[in-house]
Design an enzyme around this catalytic site. Structure first.
Site, short mmCIF file in Angstrom:
data_model
loop_
_atom_site.label_atom_id
_atom_site.label_comp_id
_atom_site.label_asym_id
_atom_site.label_seq_id
_atom_site.Cartn_x
_atom_site.Cartn_y
_atom_site.Cartn_z
N LYS A 27 0.92 -1.21 0.01
CA LYS A 27 -0.28 0.23 0.09
C LYS A 27 0.98 1.22 0.02
CE LYS A 27 -1.68 2.76 2.96
NZ LYS A 27 -1.55 4.16 2.01
N GLU A 66 10.12 0.90 10.20
CA GLU A 66 11.23 2.05 10.00
C GLU A 66 10.38 3.31 10.12
OE1 GLU A 66 14.10 2.14 9.17
OE2 GLU A 66 14.67 0.12 8.46
N CYS A 74 13.64 11.19 6.97
CA CYS A 74 14.02 10.58 8.56
C CYS A 74 15.34 10.76 9.02
CB CYS A 74 13.39 9.19 8.47
SG CYS A 74 14.26 7.92 7.20
N GLU A 89 9.88 15.11 15.86
CA GLU A 89 10.45 15.06 14.43
C GLU A 89 9.45 16.42 13.87
OE1 GLU A 89 8.99 11.83 12.03
OE2 GLU A 89 10.95 11.91 10.97
#
Ligand code: NAD
Length: 495
Positions: free
Chosen positions: A188, A262, A296, A394
């Site tokens: 997906k 991840e 990331c 983040e």
């Protein structure tokens, strides 16, 4: 030739790309009536729609993956490698078009997108080769009369969910090791950036046996969730945010499914006074603002020795202000494109506002420009206090924050004061100090005097809230296999 000549060609191609699920080797219509709009973030213009799939679509895709599994898993690693090489050849032959589609859908400079497509091909080729040389302990006799050996088997049907920041590269980091290890999958892609995957499916329909790679389009909250719960899925692999990682792990727990995660990152750069500050700032600008900071491992957080703070900030502000911001599809000098959506830009702006309420100062940037598209300028924040949201969470945007320290242990403690553990770097001319600090930084990848360099042969994997999956390297292959202990009689009684 102007490199941007490929952009109108790609727009034309996108008019005809099939926007359907891909199940059992064919594009398939959906029972859903809901459509999701796909947008060019540099202009805010629509790139058409995709269907939001249903659980019935997931059922069909899982069934196709399951029926393809026995044949694919029994093929030799060499035969599987031939298929992956054929896909890599298609990627190479169409690299320009795929890069242009990525540039249009994510809003990134074409050159950056081209580097990612090269990584897609490299990952497919690496995994094809690596599957042929998988390592296990040597067969041995550990019990009288019995020879023990390890058979490395595929896990089965894998559900893979991928993000929007590097759409095809993140998909390849799942597809390549999953297929090389003999599994089949249902992928997906992010509903924001499904176009490069759809184009690749059209291009590889002749070289990929049906059922190996199935794609269901739609929202994570529906399709990702349905995959995570599905009894026909043996393992879930997700690259994405911490919230999505938690959701997948929770759903998978009921089925005792393996999970490969991840997740996010908040990479610190620990800077000592003897560091090469020009090299540092060049790297900061290149790796903190690349992909508009939506990486990331991006260099987002400078933990800087007090003695060089002012120099670093001055050089960094000059570097940030030198970047050309704009629509990468309209001007090949553009280095900083938009962020992915208006909602994401608002989230970034809210975090910068919160940082200012917590005492931070804006050295440059910090204001949404008055133009179409979802732009946010290259921003530098100083006086960021330890423990505040800006120091720990983040941003996933073009924002670099600067904190200070005075002695080594304080610097290390500040660098480690974050729940994420994906990547970090240390900057010093003292090799002994670099080695000492590498040992103490609690991150899955640690660089000395560089940042964001990675190799397909080496694992990309985090600690802590960054998850526990390993992409790239033979460790990724290992993650998508299971070990079976086989014991055989040594005295011929098997006859
Ligand atoms: P996201 O979590 O919003 O979406 C990622 C994928 O998960 C999408 O396909 C989404 O539809 C799906 N999803 C959303 N909710 C879900 C749910 N409840 N169940 C299952 N699937 C769900 O992340 P994003 O905004 O697309 O990507 C940015 C995030 O990804 C950042 O946190 C970034 O650090 C992380 N990321 C990590 C790596 C890495 O290698 N560690 C690489 C790229 C991006």
């Amino acid at each position: 030739m102007n490199p941007l000549e490929i952009i109108p060609v790609a727009h034309e191609r996108l008019r005809t790309v099939r926007r359907q699920h891909f199940i059992g080797g064919r594009f398939a219509s959906t029972s859903s009536t809901e459509a999701i709009s796909v947008t060019n973030p540099a202009t805010g213009q629509s790139l058409g729609t995709i269907p939001n799939g249903t659980s019935a679509d997931v059922d069909a895709a899982v069934a196709a993956a399951r029926s393809a599994l026995p044949d694919w898993s029994r093929r030799t690693p060499g035969a599987r490698a031939e298929t992956l090489f054929a896909v890599a050849d298609v990627v190479d032959a169409n690299a320009g078009l795929l890069a242009a589609v990525e540039s249009i859908n994510v809003g990134k400079p074409l050159a950056a997108a081209a580097e990612e497509i090269a990584v897609v091909s490299d990952c497919l080729r690496f995994m094809a080769g690596a599957a042929r040389s998988a390592q296990t302990p040597a067969a041995g006799q550990y019990l009288p009369g019995l020879l023990s050996c390890i058979k490395r088997e595929p896990v089965g049907v894998i559900g893979a969910v991928t993000p929007w920041n590097f759409p095809l590269m993140m998909a390849a980091w799942k597809i390549a090791p999953i297929l090389a290890a003999g599994n089949t999958l249902v992928l997906k892609p992010s509903q924001l950036t499904p176009l490069s995957v759809l184009l690749l499916l059209e291009m590889t329909a002749d070289v990929l046996p049906p059922g190996l790679l199935n794609v269901v389009l739609g929202r994570g909250s529906q399709i990702g969730d349905a995959l995570s719960k599905h009894p026909g899925i043996d393992m879930m692999a997700l690259t994405g945010s911490l919230a999505s990682g938690r959701a997948v792990a929770r759903q998978a727990a009921d089925g005792i499914k393996r999970v490969h995660l991840e997740l996010g990152g908040k990479a610190p750069l620990l800077v000592f006074p003897d560091a090469d500050l020009d090299a540092l700032v060049e790297t900061l600008v290149a790796t903190g603002y690349t992909n508009a900071g939506q990486d990331c491992g991006a260099a987002t957080r400078v933990v800087c020795h007090r003695d060089v703070h002012d120099t670093v900030v001055e050089k960094l502000v000059a570097g940030a202000e030198s970047l050309v911001m704009g629509d990468p599809g309209a001007d090949d000098r553009v280095q900083l494109g938009p962020v992915i959506s208006a909602a994401h830009r608002n989230r970034i702006a809210a975090m910068v506002e919160q940082a200012c309420s917590d005492g931070a100062k804006i050295a440059t940037g910090g204001e949404i420009p008055d133009r179409s598209g979802f732009f946010y300028p290259a921003t530098v924040l100083t006086d960021v206090a330890a423990g505040t949201q800006m120091a720990r969470d983040e941003v996933f945007g073009p924002v670099i924050s600067v904190e200070t320290f005075t002695d080594e242990s304080e610097g290390i403690a500040k660098a480690n004061d974050v729940d994420y553990g994906l990547a970090a770097s240390v900057w010093t001319a003292d090799q002994r100090r670099a080695l000492r600090i590498v040992d103490q930084l609690d991150f899955g990848t640690v660089w000395a005097n560089t940042h964001l360099a990675f190799a397909t042969e080496m694992p990309w994997a985090g600690f802590g809230q960054s998850g526990y999956g390993r992409d790239n390297s033979t460790y990724a292959l290992e993650d998508y296999t299971r070990t079976k202990h086989v014991l055989l009689p040594m005295d011929g009684t098997a006859d």
